[in-house]
Design an enzyme around this catalytic site. Structure first.
Site, PDB file in Angstrom:
ATOM      1  N   GLY A  11       0.829  -1.207   0.000  1.00 36.41           N
ATOM      2  CA  GLY A  11       0.000   0.000   0.000  1.00 36.41           C
ATOM      3  C   GLY A  11       0.861   1.253   0.000  1.00 36.41           C
ATOM      4  N   GLY A 102       5.186  -1.904   4.127  1.00 30.60           N
ATOM      5  CA  GLY A 102       4.545  -2.329   5.369  1.00 30.60           C
ATOM      6  C   GLY A 102       4.789  -3.793   5.702  1.00 30.60           C
ATOM      7  N   THR A 125       3.858   2.451   6.322  1.00 29.61           N
ATOM      8  CA  THR A 125       2.471   2.021   6.128  1.00 29.61           C
ATOM      9  C   THR A 125       1.554   2.947   6.916  1.00 29.61           C
ATOM     10  OG1 THR A 125       0.824   0.366   6.746  1.00 29.61           O
ATOM     11  CG2 THR A 125       2.888   0.258   7.939  1.00 29.61           C
ATOM     12  N   ILE A 126       0.411   3.288   6.344  1.00 27.06           N
ATOM     13  CA  ILE A 126      -0.503   4.164   7.093  1.00 27.06           C
ATOM     14  C   ILE A 126      -1.171   3.398   8.241  1.00 27.06           C
ATOM     15  CG2 ILE A 126      -0.956   5.655   5.098  1.00 27.06           C
ATOM     16  CD1 ILE A 126      -3.846   4.434   5.109  1.00 27.06           C
ATOM     17  N   ASP A 127      -1.084   2.057   8.217  1.00 24.77           N
ATOM     18  CA  ASP A 127      -1.782   1.257   9.231  1.00 24.77           C
ATOM     19  C   ASP A 127      -1.101   1.316  10.612  1.00 24.77           C
ATOM     20  OD1 ASP A 127      -3.351   0.512   7.103  1.00 24.77           O
ATOM     21  OD2 ASP A 127      -2.275  -1.367   6.751  1.00 24.77           O
ATOM     22  N   HIS A 253      -9.605   5.373   0.151  1.00 26.63           N
ATOM     23  CA  HIS A 253      -8.281   5.760  -0.345  1.00 26.63           C
ATOM     24  C   HIS A 253      -8.013   7.258  -0.288  1.00 26.63           C
ATOM     25  CE1 HIS A 253      -8.679   1.668  -1.780  1.00 26.63           C
ATOM     26  NE2 HIS A 253      -7.357   1.643  -1.786  1.00 26.63           N
TER      27      HIS A 253
HETATM   28  P1  ADP Z   1       2.047  -3.997   2.779  1.00 26.76           P
HETATM   29  O1  ADP Z   1       3.513  -4.080   2.590  1.00 26.76           O
HETATM   30  O2  ADP Z   1       1.520  -2.616   2.610  1.00 26.76           O
HETATM   31  O3  ADP Z   1       1.594  -4.683   4.040  1.00 26.76           O
HETATM   32  P2  ADP Z   1       1.011  -6.290   1.225  1.00 26.76           P
HETATM   33  O4  ADP Z   1       0.632  -7.063   2.409  1.00 26.76           O
HETATM   34  O5  ADP Z   1       0.028  -6.220   0.112  1.00 26.76           O
HETATM   35  O6  ADP Z   1       1.352  -4.767   1.540  1.00 26.76           O
HETATM   36  O7  ADP Z   1       2.367  -6.875   0.653  1.00 26.76           O
HETATM   37  C1  ADP Z   1       3.016  -6.276  -0.444  1.00 26.76           C
HETATM   38  C2  ADP Z   1       3.769  -7.294  -1.238  1.00 26.76           C
HETATM   39  O8  ADP Z   1       4.776  -7.901  -0.407  1.00 26.76           O
HETATM   40  C3  ADP Z   1       2.939  -8.473  -1.747  1.00 26.76           C
HETATM   41  O9  ADP Z   1       2.221  -8.194  -2.913  1.00 26.76           O
HETATM   42  C4  ADP Z   1       4.052  -9.486  -1.999  1.00 26.76           C
HETATM   43  O10 ADP Z   1       4.728  -9.226  -3.194  1.00 26.76           O
HETATM   44  C5  ADP Z   1       4.995  -9.243  -0.821  1.00 26.76           C
HETATM   45  N1  ADP Z   1       4.628 -10.161   0.258  1.00 26.76           N
HETATM   46  C6  ADP Z   1       3.597 -10.085   1.122  1.00 26.76           C
HETATM   47  N2  ADP Z   1       3.533 -11.169   1.924  1.00 26.76           N
HETATM   48  C7  ADP Z   1       4.540 -11.976   1.539  1.00 26.76           C
HETATM   49  C8  ADP Z   1       4.989 -13.248   1.945  1.00 26.76           C
HETATM   50  N3  ADP Z   1       4.397 -13.931   2.934  1.00 26.76           N
HETATM   51  N4  ADP Z   1       6.067 -13.783   1.316  1.00 26.76           N
HETATM   52  C9  ADP Z   1       6.686 -13.107   0.329  1.00 26.76           C
HETATM   53  N5  ADP Z   1       6.310 -11.900  -0.115  1.00 26.76           N
HETATM   54  C10 ADP Z   1       5.246 -11.338   0.474  1.00 26.76           C
END
Ligand code: ADP
Length: 322
Positions: A11, A102, A125-127, A253
């Site tokens: 995000g 995040g 992350t904004i969370d 958003h």
């Molecule tokens: P954020 O970083 O904002 O929490 P996401 O949870 O959507 O966002 O994760 C962003 C990206 O990080 C995912 O699309 C993926 O490419 C990678 N990612 C997330 N979880 C995993 C995981 N368990 N193993 C490997 N890569 C991951």
């Protein structure tokens, strides 16, 4: 270390641009070649590395979002995807990687670092759910946007004796909702961390009406047991009489797109430069964050799979001050 890359993942958060700028400029100052990877882990798998010099990151500190683009990349969750990314890094002679993102993104950076590649994460992350940073890049801006919305809804609400259910982002973490509720003087707040039943909301709103309030605000965390839409449905189905006319506003958003606040720009500048320092001194596999007013590094293994706990005293405070 002479050649490093930086990417933004997951995000988007206001301040990511300031963090990229800090990585590029402090890296360049240390004599490193810095490359930007477009679209997060997808760009990494595709081996896209754009050379970035100090002038290429001019005029972006005040912009929300991320000029490199971000993405959610399913392929990176697989070992074969991560191997592709590793090959791309090695074949392009990249020696270190900064991942701005995040919880999910830092899980990805942890797994990449476990494959032996020098990775440093930047808490963004904004969370505000990341263990390893009291506050993360983007939170302050998102909170101020939510607050401005609450203030505006109070103005219009007062003219019509309305109650608003205002839903804010934050996934499974209630931080943004709780802080917005305290700062916005909300009547009550619902959070993922605490089960609040609709009957309680009905009571709070009816009491507020009876006490002569001209408006009422309920801040609803998107991850709460009842989100704003479900709560409104409950009110309709049960013909709840609260005195106020009820309206729903889902910020969604809108909360992400703002120009980063001073606090986010400064935090992002510190963490971005801190990540380069970390790579330079050979401290890899860590998340760069901000704890107890100091720049800190926390091993990624202690960050992944965890969610920062909410300070429940603040929840009590929100209740006292309604
Ligand atoms: P954020 O970083 O904002 O929490 P996401 O949870 O959507 O966002 O994760 C962003 C990206 O990080 C995912 O699309 C993926 O490419 C990678 N990612 C997330 N979880 C995993 C995981 N368990 N193993 C490997 N890569 C991951």
């Amino acid at each position: 270390m002479k050649k490093i890359a930086v990417l933004t993942s997951g995000g988007d958060a206001p301040g990511m641009n300031a963090a990229i700028r800090a990585v590029v400029r402090s890296g360049s100052q240390k004599g490193m070649d810095v490359y930007g990877v477009p679209l997060g882990y997808s760009g990494l798998i595709d081996g896209k590395f754009l050379p970035l010099g100090p002038r290429d990151v001019g005029g972006i500190i005040q912009k929300g979002g991320t000029f490199l683009g971000s993405a959610r990349c399913e392929e990176f969750k697989t070992e074969s995807g991560r191997k592709k990314a590793l090959r791309a890094l090695n074949s392009n002679g990249i020696e270190g990687l900064v991942v701005i993102g995040g919880n999910g993104s830092q899980t990805g950076s942890y797994l990449l670092s476990e494959m032996g590649f020098p990775v440093v994460g930047v808490a963004s992350t904004i969370d505000n759910d990341l263990v390893g940073s009291d506050i993360t890049i983007g939170v302050d801006t998102a909170l101020n946007i939510a607050l401005e919305a609450i203030d505006r809804l109070k103005v219009t609400g007062s003219s019509h004796q309305r109650a608003f259910l205002i839903e804010v982002m934050g996934r499974k973490c209630g931080y943004l909702a709780l802080m917005a509720a305290i700062a916005g003087g909300a009547e009550t707040v619902t959070l993922p961390e605490v089960d609040v039943e609709p009957e309680e909301i009905v009571e709070v709103l009816s009491n507020a009406y009876e006490r002569g309030k001209s408006h009422a605000i309920v801040v609803v965390a998107e991850g709460a047991k009842y989100n704003a839409t479900k709560l409104a449905e409950y009110f309709t189905e049960h013909h709840e009489e609260i005195g106020f006319a009820l309206r729903v506003t889902i910020l969604g958003h809108v909360q992400r797109g703002g120009s980063p606040s001073a606090q986010d720009r400064i935090l992002a500048s510190r963490l971005g430069a801190g990540a380069v320092d970390s790579l330079e001194r050979g401290e890899y596999g860590v998340l760069v964050g901000w704890m107890n007013n100091v720049l800190t590094t926390t091993p990624l293994k202690d960050v992944v799979g965890k969610t920062k706990q909410l300070d429940m005293q603040l929840f009590e405070l929100a209740r006292v001050l309604d």
